[in-house]
Design an enzyme around this catalytic site. Structure first.
Site, short mmCIF file in Angstrom:
data_model
loop_
_atom_site.label_atom_id
_atom_site.label_comp_id
_atom_site.label_asym_id
_atom_site.label_seq_id
_atom_site.Cartn_x
_atom_site.Cartn_y
_atom_site.Cartn_z
N PRO A 148 5.72 -0.69 -1.86
CG PRO A 148 6.00 1.66 -1.79
CD PRO A 148 6.22 0.43 -2.62
CE1 TYR A 149 -1.68 -4.84 -2.31
CE2 TYR A 149 0.10 -6.28 -3.53
CZ TYR A 149 -1.09 -6.16 -3.08
OH TYR A 149 -1.88 -7.12 -2.88
N GLY A 150 3.61 -4.42 -1.06
CA GLY A 150 3.77 -5.46 -0.50
C GLY A 150 4.06 -5.37 1.14
#
Length: 324
Positions: A148-150
């Protein structure tokens, strides 16, 4: 030049502010001191800049504050603010990643529609690639984030480019590859490794340690970031990788040499969202920015070790797992 730096009290942002000030520029620093890690560490990061006559600091939240008065007169905006970390981006904390990496970027871009600047430099991440199909990975590779960060960093990057194509905002996106060095966030690998060594604890490694990372020393990352603020690169996505792509196990061997310490290792389960390998093609950075990484991993680790061991209060309050 008058530069605005979001995330000015963070790891890379504080180094960027120091370098800009040393080069004689006026700097407006912005940070909201998210509780991702202890505030006192970020205050230490920015302490030197606060003593400089050409530094102006604003504690504010990009998702809430009125930005136009703060950014007025800025020639270049370096947008480094964001919510970092792969593993915490899963589950209930995802909302924070959306707010800090997407909504904050959109609000900044909306402001810059009416507050023209010569360049917006967006700090993206190698996490946009996920498990790339080829190494070293070129900017033309299909982004396939696996965390999710990416995903949120790629979304912010795409938003920035959309505003350029629709409204003329002169954007360049830099994909950083695992930046390390003094002031590194306490959740990141080398900070955690050094903290464990100096505390006499085993180093906790997620997985078998054979995952490969491209490590980039912070002064090299800052140098490339500043060059992106003035070079003719609007509309491009550019990798900034330090040229040191080694396994985590090899990095630990180097740390043992630097610290002259026998290191105890404890292997934990693999973590969701961690790519097996990262490696940057930096041909565009070389040709368009005139940029070349200069600090080897051994040199950089020594600098980070010396800095960490000279700090009066090194406790991070963070103990389990590492971000690489």
């Amino acid at each position: 030049m008058r530069a605005a730096v979001t995330g000015a009290a963070g790891f890379i942002g504080s180094h960027l502010c120091d370098r800009l000030l040393a080069d004689g520029h006026q700097v407006v620093g912005i940070d909201c001191f998210r509780s991702y890690y202890p505030r006192r560490l970020k205050e230490q990061n920015v302490a030197g800049a606060l003593e400089h006559a050409n530094f102006e600091f604003h504690e504010l939240d990009l998702t809430q504050a009125e930005l136009a008065p703060i950014l007025a007169g800025a020639d270049v905006v370096f947008h480094l603010a964001g919510q970092p970390g792969v593993r915490p981006s899963w589950g209930r904390d995802f909302d924070q990643y959306v707010w800090d990496n997407v909504i904050a970027t959109q609000r900044l871009l909306e402001c810059l529609k009416d507050t023209p600047v010569k360049r917006l430099v967006y700090a993206s991440s190698s996490s946009a690639y996920g498990n790339a199909e080829a190494f070293p990975t070129k900017e033309s590779a299909l982004p396939r984030p696996i965390s999710p960060y990416g995903l949120t960093k790629l979304a912010g990057e795409q938003l920035a480019l959309l505003y350029m194509h629709n409204f003329g905002t002169p954007v360049v996106a830099l994909r950083y590859f695992t930046v390390y060095g003094p002031r590194q966030r306490p959740d990141m690998a080398f900070s955690r490794f050094i903290d464990a060594v100096t505390s006499g604890r085993p180093i906790e490694i997620l997985g078998d340690g054979e995952q490969i990372r491209e490590f980039t020393y912070v002064s090299d990352a800052v140098d490339g970031t500043i060059k992106a603020g003035s070079a003719d690169v609007a509309g491009l996505v550019i990798n900034l990788g330090g040229g040191s792509h080694v396994t985590v196990n090899r990095a630990l061997d180097l740390l043992a040499e630097v610290s002259e310490t026998q290191i105890s290792r404890q292997h934990l389960a693999n973590a969701a969202g961690d790519p097996r390998r990262t490696s940057a093609s930096i041909s565009i950075a070389r040709s368009r920015l005139g940029w070349e990484p200069r600090v080897s991993l051994a040199q950089g680790l020594l600098q980070q070790w010396n800095w960490f061991t000279q700090q009066p209060d090194r406790s991070t309050g963070l103990r389990r797992g590492v971000a690489v």
